[in-house]
Write a protein that holds these residues in place. Structure first.
Motif, PDB file in Angstrom:
ATOM      1  N   ASP A 175       0.838  -1.200   0.000  1.00  0.00           N
ATOM      2  CA  ASP A 175       0.000   0.000   0.000  1.00  0.00           C
ATOM      3  C   ASP A 175       0.880   1.259   0.000  1.00  0.00           C
ATOM      4  OD1 ASP A 175      -2.640  -1.229   0.182  1.00  0.00           O
ATOM      5  OD2 ASP A 175      -2.056  -1.854   2.195  1.00  0.00           O
ATOM      6  N   LEU A 176       1.629   1.455  -1.051  1.00  0.00           N
ATOM      7  CA  LEU A 176       2.622   2.521  -1.076  1.00  0.00           C
ATOM      8  C   LEU A 176       1.980   3.901  -1.054  1.00  0.00           C
ATOM      9  CD1 LEU A 176       5.124   1.023  -3.675  1.00  0.00           C
ATOM     10  CD2 LEU A 176       5.214   0.865  -1.179  1.00  0.00           C
ATOM     11  N   ALA A 177       1.061   4.156  -1.978  1.00  0.00           N
ATOM     12  CA  ALA A 177       0.466   5.495  -2.067  1.00  0.00           C
ATOM     13  C   ALA A 177      -0.384   5.807  -0.848  1.00  0.00           C
ATOM     14  CB  ALA A 177      -0.352   5.623  -3.339  1.00  0.00           C
ATOM     15  N   MET A 178      -1.062   4.821  -0.298  1.00  0.00           N
ATOM     16  CA  MET A 178      -1.836   5.033   0.921  1.00  0.00           C
ATOM     17  C   MET A 178      -0.933   5.551   2.032  1.00  0.00           C
ATOM     18  SD  MET A 178      -3.790   2.257   3.368  1.00  0.00           S
ATOM     19  CE  MET A 178      -2.266   1.873   4.266  1.00  0.00           C
ATOM     20  N   ASN A 179       0.226   4.922   2.184  1.00  0.00           N
ATOM     21  CA  ASN A 179       1.158   5.364   3.223  1.00  0.00           C
ATOM     22  C   ASN A 179       1.682   6.767   2.932  1.00  0.00           C
ATOM     23  OD1 ASN A 179       1.986   3.292   5.442  1.00  0.00           O
ATOM     24  ND2 ASN A 179       1.627   2.061   3.621  1.00  0.00           N
ATOM     25  N   ALA A 180       1.946   7.065   1.675  1.00  0.00           N
ATOM     26  CA  ALA A 180       2.418   8.406   1.326  1.00  0.00           C
ATOM     27  C   ALA A 180       1.385   9.458   1.708  1.00  0.00           C
ATOM     28  CB  ALA A 180       2.735   8.475  -0.160  1.00  0.00           C
ATOM     29  N   LEU A 181       0.114   9.169   1.459  1.00  0.00           N
ATOM     30  CA  LEU A 181      -0.929  10.139   1.785  1.00  0.00           C
ATOM     31  C   LEU A 181      -1.237  10.168   3.277  1.00  0.00           C
ATOM     32  CD1 LEU A 181      -3.303   9.724  -1.271  1.00  0.00           C
ATOM     33  CD2 LEU A 181      -1.712  11.586  -0.785  1.00  0.00           C
ATOM     34  N   GLY A 217       1.264  -2.202  -6.504  1.00  0.00           N
ATOM     35  CA  GLY A 217       0.999  -1.048  -5.653  1.00  0.00           C
ATOM     36  C   GLY A 217      -0.479  -0.717  -5.679  1.00  0.00           C
ATOM     37  N   THR A 218      -1.068  -0.554  -4.511  1.00  0.00           N
ATOM     38  CA  THR A 218      -2.522  -0.449  -4.440  1.00  0.00           C
ATOM     39  C   THR A 218      -3.036   0.960  -4.672  1.00  0.00           C
ATOM     40  OG1 THR A 218      -2.578  -0.074  -2.045  1.00  0.00           O
ATOM     41  CG2 THR A 218      -2.648  -2.362  -2.801  1.00  0.00           C
ATOM     42  N   LEU A 219      -4.254   0.994  -5.189  1.00  0.00           N
ATOM     43  CA  LEU A 219      -5.157   2.137  -5.120  1.00  0.00           C
ATOM     44  C   LEU A 219      -6.229   1.707  -4.134  1.00  0.00           C
ATOM     45  CD1 LEU A 219      -5.477   2.836  -8.950  1.00  0.00           C
ATOM     46  CD2 LEU A 219      -4.056   4.104  -7.320  1.00  0.00           C
ATOM     47  N   PHE A 220      -6.118   2.171  -2.902  1.00  0.00           N
ATOM     48  CA  PHE A 220      -6.990   1.677  -1.836  1.00  0.00           C
ATOM     49  C   PHE A 220      -7.799   2.822  -1.241  1.00  0.00           C
ATOM     50  CE2 PHE A 220      -7.518   1.044   2.821  1.00  0.00           C
ATOM     51  CZ  PHE A 220      -8.554   0.122   2.734  1.00  0.00           C
ATOM     52  N   ALA A 221      -9.096   2.764  -1.419  1.00  0.00           N
ATOM     53  CA  ALA A 221      -9.994   3.753  -0.824  1.00  0.00           C
ATOM     54  C   ALA A 221     -10.561   3.181   0.470  1.00  0.00           C
ATOM     55  CB  ALA A 221     -11.123   4.097  -1.792  1.00  0.00           C
ATOM     56  N   LEU A 222     -10.385   3.925   1.564  1.00  0.00           N
ATOM     57  CA  LEU A 222     -10.824   3.470   2.878  1.00  0.00           C
ATOM     58  C   LEU A 222     -12.246   3.937   3.148  1.00  0.00           C
ATOM     59  CD1 LEU A 222     -10.018   2.170   5.643  1.00  0.00           C
ATOM     60  CD2 LEU A 222      -9.389   4.492   6.370  1.00  0.00           C
ATOM     61  N   PRO A 223     -13.177   3.013   3.393  1.00  0.00           N
ATOM     62  CA  PRO A 223     -14.539   3.437   3.740  1.00  0.00           C
ATOM     63  C   PRO A 223     -14.598   3.986   5.160  1.00  0.00           C
ATOM     64  CG  PRO A 223     -14.364   1.045   3.844  1.00  0.00           C
ATOM     65  CD  PRO A 223     -13.052   1.552   3.313  1.00  0.00           C
ATOM     66  N   PRO A 241       1.331   6.872  14.191  1.00  0.00           N
ATOM     67  CA  PRO A 241       1.635   6.393  15.541  1.00  0.00           C
ATOM     68  C   PRO A 241       1.405   4.896  15.699  1.00  0.00           C
ATOM     69  CG  PRO A 241      -0.510   7.454  15.511  1.00  0.00           C
ATOM     70  CD  PRO A 241       0.074   7.647  14.135  1.00  0.00           C
ATOM     71  N   GLY A 242       2.250   4.252  16.495  1.00  0.00           N
ATOM     72  CA  GLY A 242       2.030   2.870  16.897  1.00  0.00           C
ATOM     73  C   GLY A 242       2.256   1.830  15.829  1.00  0.00           C
ATOM     74  N   GLN A 243       2.798   2.230  14.682  1.00  0.00           N
ATOM     75  CA  GLN A 243       3.042   1.288  13.585  1.00  0.00           C
ATOM     76  C   GLN A 243       4.445   1.537  13.046  1.00  0.00           C
ATOM     77  OE1 GLN A 243      -0.005   1.385  10.538  1.00  0.00           O
ATOM     78  NE2 GLN A 243      -1.657   1.544  12.030  1.00  0.00           N
ATOM     79  N   THR A 244       5.396   0.753  13.510  1.00  0.00           N
ATOM     80  CA  THR A 244       6.769   0.926  13.042  1.00  0.00           C
ATOM     81  C   THR A 244       6.877   0.497  11.587  1.00  0.00           C
ATOM     82  OG1 THR A 244       7.606   0.509  15.264  1.00  0.00           O
ATOM     83  CG2 THR A 244       9.170   0.308  13.446  1.00  0.00           C
ATOM     84  N   ALA A 245       7.319   1.416  10.747  1.00  0.00           N
ATOM     85  CA  ALA A 245       7.351   1.172   9.307  1.00  0.00           C
ATOM     86  C   ALA A 245       8.375   0.107   8.935  1.00  0.00           C
ATOM     87  CB  ALA A 245       7.644   2.465   8.566  1.00  0.00           C
ATOM     88  N   ALA A 246       8.035  -0.658   7.888  1.00  0.00           N
ATOM     89  CA  ALA A 246       8.951  -1.653   7.333  1.00  0.00           C
ATOM     90  C   ALA A 246       9.373  -1.312   5.919  1.00  0.00           C
ATOM     91  CB  ALA A 246       8.286  -3.032   7.340  1.00  0.00           C
ATOM     92  N   GLY A 274       0.572  -2.337   5.644  1.00  0.00           N
ATOM     93  CA  GLY A 274      -0.802  -2.244   5.157  1.00  0.00           C
ATOM     94  C   GLY A 274      -1.784  -2.033   6.299  1.00  0.00           C
ATOM     95  N   GLY A 275      -1.571  -0.952   7.052  1.00  0.00           N
ATOM     96  CA  GLY A 275      -2.413  -0.683   8.209  1.00  0.00           C
ATOM     97  C   GLY A 275      -1.902  -1.322   9.483  1.00  0.00           C
ATOM     98  N   PHE A 276      -0.706  -1.884   9.445  1.00  0.00           N
ATOM     99  CA  PHE A 276      -0.074  -2.452  10.642  1.00  0.00           C
ATOM    100  C   PHE A 276       1.427  -2.256  10.525  1.00  0.00           C
ATOM    101  CE2 PHE A 276      -0.059  -5.823   7.526  1.00  0.00           C
ATOM    102  CZ  PHE A 276       1.133  -6.516   7.719  1.00  0.00           C
ATOM    103  N   GLY A 277       2.105  -2.288  11.665  1.00  0.00           N
ATOM    104  CA  GLY A 277       3.548  -2.139  11.678  1.00  0.00           C
ATOM    105  C   GLY A 277       4.252  -3.451  11.948  1.00  0.00           C
TER     106      GLY A 277
END
Length: 330
Positions: free
Chosen positions: A12-18, A58-64, A37-42, A285-288
């Motif tokens: 989820d590259l672009a999600m993390n960038a945004l 690389g995802t285009l992920f829209a979060l509801p 916070p609380g998610q150590t990046a890898a 992807g939403g976790f560290g």
């Protein structure tokens, strides 16, 4: 394990960038200034390059919208999120940091170029950014080549923890995907929607999906689903999230042993053959790394998984099987 080509089926590259992460930084520097916070990046772009990753999805992920987070509530909101992420990839490509890959020929050329930047295959995770089947061409013209109709439930399909079949609009979308040579990512589809899609004859992969034999819930593939994905020539990506590896793992515990994920790999291989297995780490992807398997402290540690597999299959799982699939089907 050194020297194998690495291809990751899900990042989820672009999600993390945004989310504010500057993925152009070396990982150590990113961690020093990380706004999440609380998610150590890898993952960062230099980290992926140093680890030997040549291509990723690389995802285009829209979060509801959810009870504890903001997100989209309608198609327009989902589309806005996906377009913003598409812009991230486009800006990275303009800067020479990545190359968006749109065809099998481009993949083959890219893999043969030792100096190429990270190759990115655009994967839409959850199809709510798409207005309807007629809108699919808009996204394929911009590089989307793989689409997962669901994440949770969408307008198109039942998904993770929200069961349901393909809706009429979902059936139309899957038919359009089949006609435009777009692959379906089955990773988040509910069982009913999965089998509806399979009956429509679309080509499938599961970019990041472990086995339901070891973890309960519709987020994971049954043996029958794994066979159906493989029957279309598809590859299944192994996920490096502890709760997707062991049903015994609980929040706050140390990461599960990496050998538990190797157990998923061996189970899949017994069902469909090693040639249908690859990586789909979903790291960051939403976790560290706190929720990754033991020993995975950064992306460069991922090849440790391969050391637990039979020597003769390591290169294929590392990236060879995804490379074959991409060169043939993209």
């Amino acid at each position: 394990m050194d020297g194998h080509l690495l291809i990751d089926g899900h990042l989820d590259l672009a999600m993390n960038a945004l989310d504010g992460r500057d993925l152009t930084l070396p990982l150590e520097e990113l961690r020093r200034v990380d706004p999440v916070p609380g998610q150590t990046a890898a993952v960062s772009l230099p980290e992926l390059r140093a680890a030997g990753v040549k291509v990723c999805f690389g995802t285009l992920f829209a979060l509801p919208a959810g009870p504890d987070h903001a997100g989209y509530t309608d198609h327009a909101g989902a589309r806005a999120q996906a377009l913003a992420q598409l812009d991230v990839y486009s800006r990275w490509e303009d800067a020479g940091r990545i190359r968006i890959l749109r065809s099998g020929a481009e993949v083959a050329e890219h893999l043969a170029d030792p100096g190429a930047p990270l190759g990115v295959v655009l994967l839409m995770e959850g199809a709510d950014p798409i207005r309807d089947a007629d809108d699919l061409l808009f996204w394929t013209d911009r590089g989307a080549r793989v689409i997962g109709p669901a994440w949770e439930r969408t307008r198109f399909a039942g998904g993770t923890d929200q069961p349901g079949p393909l809706t009429p609009a979902g059936r139309d979308l899957v038919r359009a995907m089949r006609e435009l040579n777009v692959t379906l990512d089955a990773s988040h589809l509910d069982d009913a929607a999965f089998w509806d899609a399979a009956e429509l004859g679309v080509r499938m992969v599961a970019t990041h999906a472990n086995s339901r034999v070891f973890v309960d819930g519709n987020r994971h593939l049954t043996d029958e689903m794994a066979r159906a994905v493989a029957a279309t020539g598809g590859v299944i990506g192994l996920v490096l999230l502890s709760r997707f590896i062991s049903r015994e793992w609980q929040e706050g515990q140390p990461g599960v042993p990496l050998g538990e994920l190797a157990r998923h790999a061996r189970h899949y291989a017994a069902l469909v053959g090693w040639e249908h297995l690859g990586l789909g780490t979903d790291l960051d992807g939403g976790f560290g790394v706190e929720k990754a398997p033991a020993g995975i402290t950064r992306y460069a540690d991922v090849p440790a998984l391969l050391d637990l597999l039979p020597p003769e299959v390591r290169a294929g799982v590392a990236g060879g099987h995804w490379a074959r699939w991409l060169s043939t089907h993209l």
